[in-house]
Design a protein around this motif. Structure first.
Motif, PDB file in Angstrom:
ATOM      1  N   TYR A  36      -8.167  28.199 -12.545  1.00 20.36           N
ATOM      2  CA  TYR A  36      -7.910  26.753 -12.577  1.00 20.36           C
ATOM      3  C   TYR A  36      -6.582  26.422 -11.917  1.00 20.36           C
ATOM      4  O   TYR A  36      -6.488  25.469 -11.132  1.00 20.36           O
ATOM      5  CB  TYR A  36      -7.930  26.275 -14.034  1.00 20.36           C
ATOM      6  CG  TYR A  36      -7.459  24.861 -14.224  1.00 20.36           C
ATOM      7  CD1 TYR A  36      -6.168  24.582 -14.670  1.00 20.36           C
ATOM      8  CD2 TYR A  36      -8.302  23.786 -13.952  1.00 20.36           C
ATOM      9  CE1 TYR A  36      -5.739  23.282 -14.844  1.00 20.36           C
ATOM     10  CE2 TYR A  36      -7.872  22.483 -14.124  1.00 20.36           C
ATOM     11  CZ  TYR A  36      -6.591  22.235 -14.575  1.00 20.36           C
ATOM     12  OH  TYR A  36      -6.164  20.950 -14.740  1.00 20.36           O
ATOM     13  N   ARG A  82     -16.478  36.481 -23.834  1.00 22.58           N
ATOM     14  CA  ARG A  82     -16.009  35.083 -23.831  1.00 22.58           C
ATOM     15  C   ARG A  82     -14.505  35.010 -23.585  1.00 22.58           C
ATOM     16  O   ARG A  82     -14.033  34.162 -22.829  1.00 22.58           O
ATOM     17  CB  ARG A  82     -16.362  34.410 -25.157  1.00 22.58           C
ATOM     18  CG  ARG A  82     -17.836  34.103 -25.341  1.00 22.58           C
ATOM     19  CD  ARG A  82     -18.062  33.169 -26.518  1.00 22.58           C
ATOM     20  NE  ARG A  82     -17.538  33.722 -27.767  1.00 22.58           N
ATOM     21  CZ  ARG A  82     -18.248  34.475 -28.596  1.00 22.58           C
ATOM     22  NH1 ARG A  82     -19.500  34.778 -28.308  1.00 22.58           N
ATOM     23  NH2 ARG A  82     -17.713  34.932 -29.712  1.00 22.58           N
ATOM     24  N   ALA A  83     -13.762  35.929 -24.203  1.00 24.03           N
ATOM     25  CA  ALA A  83     -12.307  35.912 -24.043  1.00 24.03           C
ATOM     26  C   ALA A  83     -11.930  36.205 -22.593  1.00 24.03           C
ATOM     27  O   ALA A  83     -11.043  35.559 -22.020  1.00 24.03           O
ATOM     28  CB  ALA A  83     -11.666  36.940 -24.980  1.00 24.03           C
ATOM     29  N   GLY A 114     -11.103  32.006 -16.102  1.00 23.38           N
ATOM     30  CA  GLY A 114     -11.217  30.589 -15.732  1.00 23.38           C
ATOM     31  C   GLY A 114      -9.875  29.887 -15.777  1.00 23.38           C
ATOM     32  O   GLY A 114      -9.569  29.052 -14.926  1.00 23.38           O
ATOM     33  N   HIS A 115      -9.081  30.244 -16.753  1.00 20.84           N
ATOM     34  CA  HIS A 115      -7.744  29.669 -16.911  1.00 20.84           C
ATOM     35  C   HIS A 115      -6.876  29.957 -15.689  1.00 20.84           C
ATOM     36  O   HIS A 115      -6.239  29.066 -15.122  1.00 20.84           O
ATOM     37  CB  HIS A 115      -7.128  30.275 -18.165  1.00 20.84           C
ATOM     38  CG  HIS A 115      -5.917  29.563 -18.650  1.00 20.84           C
ATOM     39  ND1 HIS A 115      -5.966  28.380 -19.328  1.00 20.84           N
ATOM     40  CD2 HIS A 115      -4.619  29.888 -18.540  1.00 20.84           C
ATOM     41  CE1 HIS A 115      -4.746  28.002 -19.632  1.00 20.84           C
ATOM     42  NE2 HIS A 115      -3.901  28.890 -19.161  1.00 20.84           N
ATOM     43  N   GLU A 125     -17.506  38.356 -28.202  1.00 16.13           N
ATOM     44  CA  GLU A 125     -16.160  37.786 -28.223  1.00 16.13           C
ATOM     45  C   GLU A 125     -15.325  38.284 -27.047  1.00 16.13           C
ATOM     46  O   GLU A 125     -14.532  37.528 -26.467  1.00 16.13           O
ATOM     47  CB  GLU A 125     -15.458  38.096 -29.550  1.00 16.13           C
ATOM     48  CG  GLU A 125     -15.233  39.578 -29.817  1.00 16.13           C
ATOM     49  CD  GLU A 125     -14.381  39.809 -31.057  1.00 16.13           C
ATOM     50  OE1 GLU A 125     -14.696  39.226 -32.102  1.00 16.13           O
ATOM     51  OE2 GLU A 125     -13.410  40.577 -30.959  1.00 16.13           O
ATOM     52  N   ASN A 183     -12.798  33.195 -20.420  1.00 17.39           N
ATOM     53  CA  ASN A 183     -11.819  32.110 -20.612  1.00 17.39           C
ATOM     54  C   ASN A 183     -10.525  32.401 -19.877  1.00 17.39           C
ATOM     55  O   ASN A 183      -9.950  31.526 -19.221  1.00 17.39           O
ATOM     56  CB  ASN A 183     -11.508  31.930 -22.102  1.00 17.39           C
ATOM     57  CG  ASN A 183     -12.617  31.189 -22.820  1.00 17.39           C
ATOM     58  OD1 ASN A 183     -13.416  30.518 -22.189  1.00 17.39           O
ATOM     59  ND2 ASN A 183     -12.667  31.313 -24.131  1.00 17.39           N
ATOM     60  N   ARG A 184     -10.079  33.636 -19.979  1.00 20.02           N
ATOM     61  CA  ARG A 184      -8.829  34.026 -19.315  1.00 20.02           C
ATOM     62  C   ARG A 184      -8.965  33.872 -17.799  1.00 20.02           C
ATOM     63  O   ARG A 184      -8.074  33.334 -17.137  1.00 20.02           O
ATOM     64  CB  ARG A 184      -8.504  35.473 -19.681  1.00 20.02           C
ATOM     65  CG  ARG A 184      -7.216  35.984 -19.079  1.00 20.02           C
ATOM     66  CD  ARG A 184      -7.113  37.462 -19.280  1.00 20.02           C
ATOM     67  NE  ARG A 184      -5.801  37.960 -18.911  1.00 20.02           N
ATOM     68  CZ  ARG A 184      -5.582  39.127 -18.345  1.00 20.02           C
ATOM     69  NH1 ARG A 184      -6.585  39.937 -18.094  1.00 20.02           N
ATOM     70  NH2 ARG A 184      -4.363  39.509 -18.048  1.00 20.02           N
ATOM     71  N   ARG A 227     -10.664  34.387 -10.022  1.00 22.77           N
ATOM     72  CA  ARG A 227     -11.441  34.402 -11.282  1.00 22.77           C
ATOM     73  C   ARG A 227     -12.160  35.741 -11.442  1.00 22.77           C
ATOM     74  O   ARG A 227     -12.067  36.393 -12.499  1.00 22.77           O
ATOM     75  CB  ARG A 227     -12.448  33.255 -11.281  1.00 22.77           C
ATOM     76  CG  ARG A 227     -13.347  33.256 -12.510  1.00 22.77           C
ATOM     77  CD  ARG A 227     -13.938  31.900 -12.773  1.00 22.77           C
ATOM     78  NE  ARG A 227     -15.044  31.576 -11.910  1.00 22.77           N
ATOM     79  CZ  ARG A 227     -16.314  31.564 -12.307  1.00 22.77           C
ATOM     80  NH1 ARG A 227     -16.621  31.886 -13.520  1.00 22.77           N
ATOM     81  NH2 ARG A 227     -17.263  31.222 -11.469  1.00 22.77           N
TER      82      ARG A 227
END
Lengths: 70, 141
Positions: B89, B78-79, B85-86, B75, B82-83, B127
Motif C-alpha cells: 500500500y 492471514r497475517a 498488503g500493508h 492465522e 495483511n503484512r 507484496r
C-alpha cells in the motif's frame, strides 16, 4: 524492548502423544500442517489463542509448551 | 511449500513475464506514433498472456497441492497477507502521488499511463516478495 525468542516443545510433545502428525495437530487447533511446521521450526510465533489450543491438546500448562528465552 | 506460497510464486512470475513483454514492446520505440488503439492492443495481449499463465498455473498447483488447496487461510496466512498488503500500500501510494501530482507537470499521455502501470507492478512485486520472504524466512508477527 527486551531481546529474546520463543522456544517450544511442540515437536517433542507430538511424538510423545501417540506420534501425532503435524497435520493431525493442525486439524485439532485450526491451522495448516505448514503452520505447525513453522511453529516447530521457530519460524512463526502462534497467536495466544493458538498457543493455548496447542497446550490444551497436549494437556500441558502453556509454559511447558512455550518458553521465553533471553 | 504452503499452497499460498506456491500461488504467490505463480502470481509474481506471471505478472513479471507479462509486464516485461508489455514494457519491452512499449519502450522499444517500435510503436511511436501509433494510434492509442495499437498500444491498448499490446496491453490486452500482455494481460491475456498473464491470464493464461495464471489459469494454467493455478490448475497445476491445485492438482498437486491435494488437501492444502481446499483449506481456508489460517492465522499465519492471514497475517502474512495483511503484512504484505500493508507494505505494498505504501509503495502504491508513493507511486500514485508521484504519477498524479508531479508527472503531469513534466510528462504527458502514455508516459503518465506507463508510470502508473509501473507503480502498480512495483507495488505488486513488493507484496508478493513480502509474502514469499515471510513464508521462506519466517515471521513472528
Amino acid at each position: 524492548m527486551a531481546e529474546g525468542r520463543i522456544d517450544n516443545q511442540v515437536r517433542t510433545l507430538r511424538f510423545l502423544n501417540g506420534e501425532m502428525t503435524q497435520a493431525e495437530l493442525g486439524d485439532l487447533i485450526g491451522v495448516t500442517r505448514q503452520t505447525v511446521a513453522a511453529i516447530e521450526a521457530g519460524k512463526y510465533s502462534p497467536s495466544l489463542e493458538t498457543a493455548f489450543r496447542i497446550a490444551r491438546v497436549f494437556n500441558k500448562p502453556l509454559e511447558d509448551v512455550f518458553q521465553w528465552k533471553e | 511449500m504452503p499452497y499460498r506460497e506456491k500461488l504467490a510464486w505463480l502470481m509474481l512470475g506471471a505478472m513479471l513475464v507479462s509486464f516485461t513483454v508489455y514494457f519491452a514492446i512499449a519502450f522499444s520505440g517500435s510503436i511511436e506514433g501509433l494510434p492509442n488503439l495499437r498500444l491498448l492492443a499490446v496491453f490486452a495481449g500482455a494481460m491475456l498472456l498473464q491470464l493464461v499463465m495464471l489459469g494454467l498455473g493455478w490448475l497445476i498447483i491445485r492438482r498437486t497441492s491435494g488437501k492444502d488447496a481446499g483449506a481456508k487461510p489460517d492465522e499465519r496466512d492471514r497475517a502474512i497477507a495483511n503484512r504484505a498488503g500493508h507494505r505494498a500500500y505504501y509503495v502504491m501510494m508513493t507511486g500514485l502521488v508521484f504519477t498524479g501530482v508531479y508527472l503531469p507537470f513534466t510528462e504527458a499521455g502514455w508516459h503518465i499511463v506507463h508510470a502508473a502501470l509501473l507503480t502498480y507492478v512495483i507495488s505488486e512485486v513488493v507484496r508478493y516478495w513480502v509474502v514469499l520472504r515471510s513464508y521462506r524466512m519466517g515471521w513472528h508477527g
